[in-house]
Design a protein around this motif. Structure first.
Motif, PDB file in Angstrom:
ATOM      1  N   THR A 215      59.493 -49.685  38.723  1.00  0.00           N
ATOM      2  CA  THR A 215      60.227 -48.874  39.707  1.00  0.00           C
ATOM      3  C   THR A 215      61.012 -47.733  39.082  1.00  0.00           C
ATOM      4  N   THR A 216      61.093 -47.677  37.770  1.00  0.00           N
ATOM      5  CA  THR A 216      61.929 -46.662  37.127  1.00  0.00           C
ATOM      6  C   THR A 216      61.311 -45.273  37.260  1.00  0.00           C
ATOM      7  N   THR A 217      62.185 -44.294  37.329  1.00  0.00           N
ATOM      8  CA  THR A 217      61.816 -42.878  37.262  1.00  0.00           C
ATOM      9  C   THR A 217      62.629 -42.253  36.138  1.00  0.00           C
ATOM     10  N   PRO A 218      62.256 -41.071  35.668  1.00  0.00           N
ATOM     11  CA  PRO A 218      63.088 -40.428  34.649  1.00  0.00           C
ATOM     12  C   PRO A 218      64.538 -40.284  35.091  1.00  0.00           C
ATOM     13  N   GLU A 219      64.760 -40.001  36.365  1.00  0.00           N
ATOM     14  CA  GLU A 219      66.122 -39.804  36.857  1.00  0.00           C
ATOM     15  C   GLU A 219      66.899 -41.115  36.910  1.00  0.00           C
TER      16      GLU A 219
ATOM     17  N   LYS B  78      61.015 -41.394  22.504  1.00  0.00           N
ATOM     18  CA  LYS B  78      59.871 -40.557  22.847  1.00  0.00           C
ATOM     19  C   LYS B  78      60.194 -39.070  22.731  1.00  0.00           C
ATOM     20  N   GLY B  79      61.454 -38.758  22.524  1.00  0.00           N
ATOM     21  CA  GLY B  79      61.879 -37.370  22.367  1.00  0.00           C
ATOM     22  C   GLY B  79      63.342 -37.245  22.726  1.00  0.00           C
ATOM     23  N   ALA B  80      64.096 -36.514  21.890  1.00  0.00           N
ATOM     24  CA  ALA B  80      65.544 -36.364  22.143  1.00  0.00           C
ATOM     25  C   ALA B  80      66.082 -35.199  21.329  1.00  0.00           C
TER      26      ALA B  80
ATOM     27  N   ALA C  96      64.772 -36.911  26.190  1.00  0.00           N
ATOM     28  CA  ALA C  96      63.989 -35.998  27.032  1.00  0.00           C
ATOM     29  C   ALA C  96      63.640 -36.608  28.386  1.00  0.00           C
ATOM     30  N   MET C  97      63.325 -37.886  28.423  1.00  0.00           N
ATOM     31  CA  MET C  97      62.955 -38.593  29.652  1.00  0.00           C
ATOM     32  C   MET C  97      61.800 -37.898  30.376  1.00  0.00           C
ATOM     33  N   ASP C  98      60.732 -37.649  29.667  1.00  0.00           N
ATOM     34  CA  ASP C  98      59.555 -37.013  30.243  1.00  0.00           C
ATOM     35  C   ASP C  98      58.783 -38.016  31.108  1.00  0.00           C
ATOM     36  N   ALA C  99      58.339 -37.570  32.276  1.00  0.00           N
ATOM     37  CA  ALA C  99      57.664 -38.465  33.222  1.00  0.00           C
ATOM     38  C   ALA C  99      56.377 -39.035  32.644  1.00  0.00           C
ATOM     39  N   ALA C 100      55.591 -38.210  31.953  1.00  0.00           N
ATOM     40  CA  ALA C 100      54.337 -38.694  31.369  1.00  0.00           C
ATOM     41  C   ALA C 100      54.607 -39.721  30.268  1.00  0.00           C
ATOM     42  N   ASP C 101      55.645 -39.478  29.455  1.00  0.00           N
ATOM     43  CA  ASP C 101      56.019 -40.450  28.428  1.00  0.00           C
ATOM     44  C   ASP C 101      56.458 -41.767  29.058  1.00  0.00           C
ATOM     45  N   LEU C 102      57.201 -41.679  30.155  1.00  0.00           N
ATOM     46  CA  LEU C 102      57.667 -42.893  30.824  1.00  0.00           C
ATOM     47  C   LEU C 102      56.483 -43.702  31.341  1.00  0.00           C
ATOM     48  N   ALA C 103      55.522 -43.056  31.926  1.00  0.00           N
ATOM     49  CA  ALA C 103      54.339 -43.770  32.423  1.00  0.00           C
ATOM     50  C   ALA C 103      53.630 -44.500  31.288  1.00  0.00           C
TER      51      ALA C 103
END
Length: 406
Positions: A148-152, A37-39, A93-100
């Protein structure tokens, strides 16, 4: 590989879904999605565009014991390919919106697998064989566990999985070894050691059992499993040959008996899956619900028949088929790159074609028969049946046909 104008580059981590606890089930697969999603300052779109602009393509795959990132490109694309893969593995990148959004994508992938009978039945059989263990959980995980995952937390999982002690960089095709070493040092030389989440996979135990689910389908989907051996076992090539003779091709015992003589199934085959310390011998078939019970009895009889040493012609044909498949795979740059990485992760070194052929040729009929007895000796099996209600009795019938003989 002389004469090629393309190169295959694989960066393979000796970590996958087997290293997850239940709470993190599916995290390795979700992580594989997220890094795209981005790196390294590139967006998801530019990651693909920069590779395709060089005539290449990029892909990845998550298994139980490995996660692989792959690039195929024209010969001058190795430099860029190495840089991009390094970014994916070390600097996502681990962007929160991308993760959702990606959680939704993976949820749809989970749903798609559940809607595909010939996918779901394998997951059901795996769960029956290794219930309550990482090998018994789907690689995709569940909506609850990935939710349950978060970017962190996912980035911490990345650091745990992709440490330098678990990575192999492998290339095949139009590649110069010295150039590859320079790129490996440049792009991966500063890789930090694994994070605190890293752990070794727990030993697996084949517990066996049945999974039978009624569904309105045109045919029954059947998977039958027996406990086998790990990839490092001395009988590994005997297992490959046993599976080949049992159901590897049109001349195999299952194909001839179940399809050609009895017309019980259009598709039937045998296979083996091997992990570091264990494995399975499996049979898959699709058949009419009314034929399912007879089909599993035929499968049981043919498996039992492998305990008697096979004839020279049958063994020779199986060896030729196995070597043919192995060597044809070596003609693909990506296949060779992936296999070489797998060899290093498993054995600490690569295996030559000559070494593999010698191992196959060394197997005797007595070796195969002895292994068949070894596989049957725990008197444990797993069976999954998915289809019309009338087919469900085939699941317990397999064990009965194998082990409850008068």
């Amino acid at each position: 590989m002389p004469g090629l104008q393309t190169v295959a580059l694989s960066v393979v981590a000796g970590r996958g879904a087997r290293f997850e606890d239940e709470a993190r089930s599916g995290w390795s697969h979700l992580l594989e999605h997220m890094v795209f999603k981005g790196a390294g300052g590139r967006s998801a779109k530019s990651i693909v565009e920069v590779i395709e602009a060089e005539g290449g393509n990029i892909n990845a795959a998550t298994g139980y014991e490995r996660t692989s990132y792959q690039i195929r490109a024209l010969r001058h694309g190795l430099d860029l390919g190495s840089a991009v893969l390094a970014d994916l593995i070390q600097r996502p990148a681990m962007d929160a919106a991308d993760l959702a959004r990606e959680k939704q994508v993976v949820a749809q992938e989970i749903a798609e697998a559940a809607d595909a009978p010939d996918d779901l039945v394998f997951d059901l059989a795996q769960t029956a064989a290794f219930n309550g263990q990482p090998l018994g959980r789907p690689i995709l995980g569940s909506e609850a566990s990935i939710g349950t995952t978060t970017p962190e937390s996912l980035d911490a999982w990345r650091a745990a999985l992709y440490g330098p002690e678990s990575l192999v960089i492998s290339a095949a095709g139009a590649v110069d070894e010295d150039a590859l070493l320079v790129l490996a040092e440049r792009d991966f030389g500063g890789l930090a050691p694994s994070g605190v989440l890293a752990r070794e996979a727990a030993p697996a135990a084949f517990v066996g059992g049945t999974q039978a689910i009624a569904r309105k389908l045109e045919q029954a989907n059947v998977v039958l499993l027996l406990p086998a051996i790990g990839v490092r076992d001395a009988d590994y090539f005997a297992l490959r040959l046993l599976a080949e003779m049992l159901g590897g091709g049109m001349a195999s015992r299952l194909f001839q008996e179940a399809r050609e003589k009895r017309g019980l199934a259009y598709a039937i085959d045998a296979y083996c899956e091997t992990y570091a310390d264990t494995g399975v011998l499996g049979v898959f078939a699709g058949c009419a619900a009314s034929d399912a019970a007879e089909l599993v009895e035929v499968a049981a009889a043919e498996i039992l028949g492998m305990t008697t040493p096979v004839g020279d012609a049958e063994l020779s044909r199986a060896k030729a088929q196995l070597k043919g498949g192995l060597f044809m795979g070596r003609e693909s740059a990506l296949s060779r790159s992936e296999h070489a990485a797998g060899h290093v992760l498993t054995f600490g070194h690569t295996l030559t074609a000559e070494q593999i052929a010698a191992e196959v040729d060394a197997v005797t009929a007595a070796d195969v028969a002895r292994l068949a007895w070894r596989i049957l000796s725990p008197a444990t099996s797993a069976a999954a049946v998915l289809g019309p209600r009338g087919a469900l009795k085939a699941a317990p019938a397999f064990r009965k046909a194998l082990f409850d003989r008068a």
